[in-house]
Design a protein around this motif. Sequence first.
Motif, PDB file in Angstrom:
ATOM      1  N   SER A 137       0.714  -1.181   0.001  1.00  0.00           N
ATOM      2  CA  SER A 137      -0.060  -0.306   0.212  1.00  0.00           C
ATOM      3  C   SER A 137       0.736   0.941   0.135  1.00  0.00           C
ATOM      4  O   SER A 137       0.173   2.268  -0.564  1.00  0.00           O
ATOM      5  CB  SER A 137      -1.058  -0.105   1.233  1.00  0.00           C
ATOM      6  OG  SER A 137      -0.893   0.761   1.775  1.00  0.00           O
ATOM      7  N   GLY A 138       1.681   1.458   0.810  1.00  0.00           N
ATOM      8  CA  GLY A 138       3.063   2.126   0.799  1.00  0.00           C
ATOM      9  C   GLY A 138       3.447   2.466  -0.766  1.00  0.00           C
ATOM     10  O   GLY A 138       3.591   3.179  -0.783  1.00  0.00           O
ATOM     11  N   PHE A 139       4.104   1.182  -1.459  1.00  0.00           N
ATOM     12  CA  PHE A 139       4.127   1.309  -2.061  1.00  0.00           C
ATOM     13  C   PHE A 139       3.578   2.174  -3.701  1.00  0.00           C
ATOM     14  O   PHE A 139       3.874   3.114  -4.495  1.00  0.00           O
ATOM     15  CB  PHE A 139       4.863  -0.026  -2.869  1.00  0.00           C
ATOM     16  CG  PHE A 139       5.899   0.038  -4.291  1.00  0.00           C
ATOM     17  CD1 PHE A 139       6.883   0.311  -4.150  1.00  0.00           C
ATOM     18  CD2 PHE A 139       5.066  -0.051  -6.049  1.00  0.00           C
ATOM     19  CE1 PHE A 139       7.477   0.416  -5.471  1.00  0.00           C
ATOM     20  CE2 PHE A 139       5.440  -0.533  -6.591  1.00  0.00           C
ATOM     21  CZ  PHE A 139       6.732   0.112  -6.647  1.00  0.00           C
ATOM     22  N   ASP A 140       2.233   1.830  -3.414  1.00  0.00           N
ATOM     23  CA  ASP A 140       1.315   2.223  -4.112  1.00  0.00           C
ATOM     24  C   ASP A 140       1.293   3.641  -3.951  1.00  0.00           C
ATOM     25  O   ASP A 140       1.065   4.860  -5.199  1.00  0.00           O
ATOM     26  CB  ASP A 140       0.291   1.303  -4.595  1.00  0.00           C
ATOM     27  CG  ASP A 140       0.084   0.018  -4.432  1.00  0.00           C
ATOM     28  OD1 ASP A 140       0.432  -0.882  -5.401  1.00  0.00           O
ATOM     29  OD2 ASP A 140      -0.803  -1.190  -4.594  1.00  0.00           O
ATOM     30  N   GLY A 141       1.118   4.260  -2.883  1.00  0.00           N
ATOM     31  CA  GLY A 141       0.792   5.588  -2.158  1.00  0.00           C
ATOM     32  C   GLY A 141       2.084   6.363  -2.601  1.00  0.00           C
ATOM     33  O   GLY A 141       1.904   7.392  -4.006  1.00  0.00           O
ATOM     34  N   ILE A 193       1.462  12.164  -9.540  1.00  0.00           N
ATOM     35  CA  ILE A 193      -0.129  13.568  -9.497  1.00  0.00           C
ATOM     36  C   ILE A 193       1.628  14.152  -9.335  1.00  0.00           C
ATOM     37  O   ILE A 193       1.430  15.315  -9.970  1.00  0.00           O
ATOM     38  CB  ILE A 193       0.252  13.063  -7.773  1.00  0.00           C
ATOM     39  CG1 ILE A 193      -1.334  12.292  -7.865  1.00  0.00           C
ATOM     40  CG2 ILE A 193      -0.207  15.389  -8.058  1.00  0.00           C
ATOM     41  CD1 ILE A 193      -1.320  12.639  -6.400  1.00  0.00           C
ATOM     42  N   VAL A 194       2.779  13.905  -9.168  1.00  0.00           N
ATOM     43  CA  VAL A 194       4.207  15.016  -9.015  1.00  0.00           C
ATOM     44  C   VAL A 194       4.631  14.977 -10.360  1.00  0.00           C
ATOM     45  O   VAL A 194       4.171  16.274 -11.289  1.00  0.00           O
ATOM     46  CB  VAL A 194       5.227  14.616  -8.328  1.00  0.00           C
ATOM     47  CG1 VAL A 194       6.398  15.635  -8.570  1.00  0.00           C
ATOM     48  CG2 VAL A 194       5.336  14.801  -6.788  1.00  0.00           C
ATOM     49  N   ILE A 195       4.621  14.271 -11.224  1.00  0.00           N
ATOM     50  CA  ILE A 195       4.947  14.275 -12.859  1.00  0.00           C
ATOM     51  C   ILE A 195       3.462  14.862 -13.812  1.00  0.00           C
ATOM     52  O   ILE A 195       3.839  16.007 -14.848  1.00  0.00           O
ATOM     53  CB  ILE A 195       4.996  13.084 -13.478  1.00  0.00           C
ATOM     54  CG1 ILE A 195       6.424  12.218 -13.013  1.00  0.00           C
ATOM     55  CG2 ILE A 195       4.830  12.657 -14.720  1.00  0.00           C
ATOM     56  CD1 ILE A 195       6.257  10.955 -13.339  1.00  0.00           C
ATOM     57  N   VAL A 196       2.952  14.721 -13.420  1.00  0.00           N
ATOM     58  CA  VAL A 196       1.744  15.755 -14.128  1.00  0.00           C
ATOM     59  C   VAL A 196       1.429  17.228 -13.857  1.00  0.00           C
ATOM     60  O   VAL A 196       0.899  18.161 -14.763  1.00  0.00           O
ATOM     61  CB  VAL A 196      -0.263  14.631 -13.855  1.00  0.00           C
ATOM     62  CG1 VAL A 196      -1.177  15.333 -14.008  1.00  0.00           C
ATOM     63  CG2 VAL A 196      -0.199  13.542 -14.548  1.00  0.00           C
ATOM     64  N   ALA A 197       1.246  17.400 -12.335  1.00  0.00           N
ATOM     65  CA  ALA A 197       1.571  18.597 -11.742  1.00  0.00           C
ATOM     66  C   ALA A 197       2.678  19.109 -12.303  1.00  0.00           C
ATOM     67  O   ALA A 197       2.815  20.664 -13.147  1.00  0.00           O
ATOM     68  CB  ALA A 197       2.229  18.437 -10.670  1.00  0.00           C
TER      69      ALA A 197
END
Length: 192
Positions: A37-41, A48-52
């Motif tokens: 779950s941490g890895f998926d996060g 999100i950072v790349i899209v931003a």
Amino acid sequence: MSKTCPKCGEDLPDDAHFCGNCGYDFFKKDTASKSNSGFDGKIFLAIIVIVAIIVVGIFFAIGSGGNNSTNDNADVSEVDLTITEVNGYTSSSANPQSYSLYTQALFNKVPSDLKGYNVRTTYLDANGTEIGFETETLSNIYYDSDYSLSFGYYTTYKKPNPDHVTVEIIKDGKTIDNFTQKIDQGKIKFLN
């Protein structure tokens, strides 16, 4: 209540830490699950950072384009002049005789950097037909003065009959402003 071992299907008490049948470690599974779950996060956060970054890049690219056109509009007000007169003279000693026209203007406002600015002075007759023109760099014409500056010298061997003059301010090949003035023919000696 009881829980079922996910590995072998054995029914176990709720507080069991290990499966008595296959040895499955319930805590290890939770740790692995949390780790995944941490890895998926982290992947989700990276996306999100790349899209931003892409969105910000597009915004600045579009914004820069808009700023350039704003700068082009700002250029229009960077050069302001007042045409004071158009004058002319002849070369009576030359054969054939030549006729020269020139424009005088007060430069009310000029940019601090004259690079890329040109001035095209066009002389026209009463029908709007071009008699001739001269194009010069603004840096060759302008110097800080409280007096009218002369420029746009055009010489011809055919006696011209100029009616008006147009002075175009050109920045990097694009006309950003122009000034037109009717010519007082009484000031041009060879017309009287």
